[in-house]
Design an enzyme around this catalytic site. Structure first.
Site, PDB file in Angstrom:
ATOM      1  CB  ILE A  15     -28.705  44.042  57.476  1.00  0.00           C
ATOM      2  CG1 ILE A  15     -28.083  43.593  58.803  1.00  0.00           C
ATOM      3  CG2 ILE A  15     -27.699  43.896  56.343  1.00  0.00           C
ATOM      4  CD1 ILE A  15     -27.708  42.127  58.852  1.00  0.00           C
ATOM      5  CE  LYS A 115     -28.517  28.850  35.919  1.00  0.00           C
ATOM      6  NZ  LYS A 115     -29.364  27.618  35.870  1.00  0.00           N
ATOM      7  CE  LYS A 156     -27.860  32.323  57.461  1.00  0.00           C
ATOM      8  NZ  LYS A 156     -28.098  33.443  56.515  1.00  0.00           N
TER       9      LYS A 156
END
Length: 229
Positions: A15, A115, A156
């Site tokens: 990925i 953040k 998750k």
């Protein structure tokens, strides 16, 4: 006009590599973060940063390096994951230390990256993508339990809640947060060995180019795109 910047955490062979190539083809500078990269290969278009995401301070250090080198990233991909496999009959055989390490990679460092992403997005022009993409799986779904992946599933679930919260909180500012989950055509889980790097990269690009109507829980099928299950 300077090129937009994409920052990829957990840059790997599948990925991560496919995403980096797709973003580069579409005009991005690419900063990649992983434990095993060669920083000496960095150039004006590619930045390679070594970091262990079990140590959450590595996230702010990576952002600082990108800002110093190029500026603020407009797309952040969090593709890192960790799991200590356990027996189905007793998940509590995993030690507290290993549990904390996996949670750091799967959730706490992802939180730190979100953040920092918000801090970056706030400085960018309205035309920037301002998008955070987290590679998830079906383990955040109520009732879906894979005992051997106890620590991964815990992460998750926790991170999907953080992403949903962020998506709601920053919607009016145009900041988009996605929990990206590749599924089979029937809605089932995709085995890790058959996860499509190219499929993820294509879906990521589709979200950047026009995914405003896709919800935070971005389930997709390869070659089909967003699919609600």
């Amino acid at each position: 006009m300077s090129k937009p910047i994409a920052l990829i955490f957990g840059a790997g062979k599948n990925i991560g590599a496919a995403t980096a190539q797709a973003f580069k083809t579409n005009g991005f500078r690419i900063a990649q973060v992983a434990r095993s990269l060669d920083p000496t290969g960095s150039n004006d278009e590619d930045l390679y940063l070594i970091a262990d995401l079990a140590h959450t301070g590595a996230v702010s250090e990576a952002f600082a390096s990108v800002r110093k080198s190029w500026g603020e990233p407009s797309v952040v991909v969090y593709n890192a994951a960790a799991a200590h496999f356990v027996g189905a009959s007793n998940p509590f055989t995993v030690s507290e230390e290993d549990f904390a390490e996996d949670l750091a990679v799967n959730t706490t460092s992802a939180y730190a990256a979100m953040k920092e992403s918000v801090a970056s997005f706030q400085t960018l022009p309205d035309s920037a993508a301002k998008m955070f993409l987290y590679t998830g799986n079906k383990l955040n779904t109520p009732g879906v339990v894979m005992p051997a992946l106890f620590t991964l599933g815990t992460g998750k679930v926790a991170t999907s809640h953080v992403i949903e919260s962020a998506a709601q909180a920053y919607k009016d500012k145009g900041f988009r947060f996605y929990y990206v989950d590749q599924r089979t055509a029937e809605g089932g889980s995709v085995n890790i060995s058959t996860l499509s790097g190219e499929g993820h990269a294509e879906f990521f690009m589709s979200l950047i180019e026009g995914g405003g109507n896709v919800p935070w829980l971005a389930t997709f099928v390869k070659d089909k795109g967003y699919t609600k299950f």
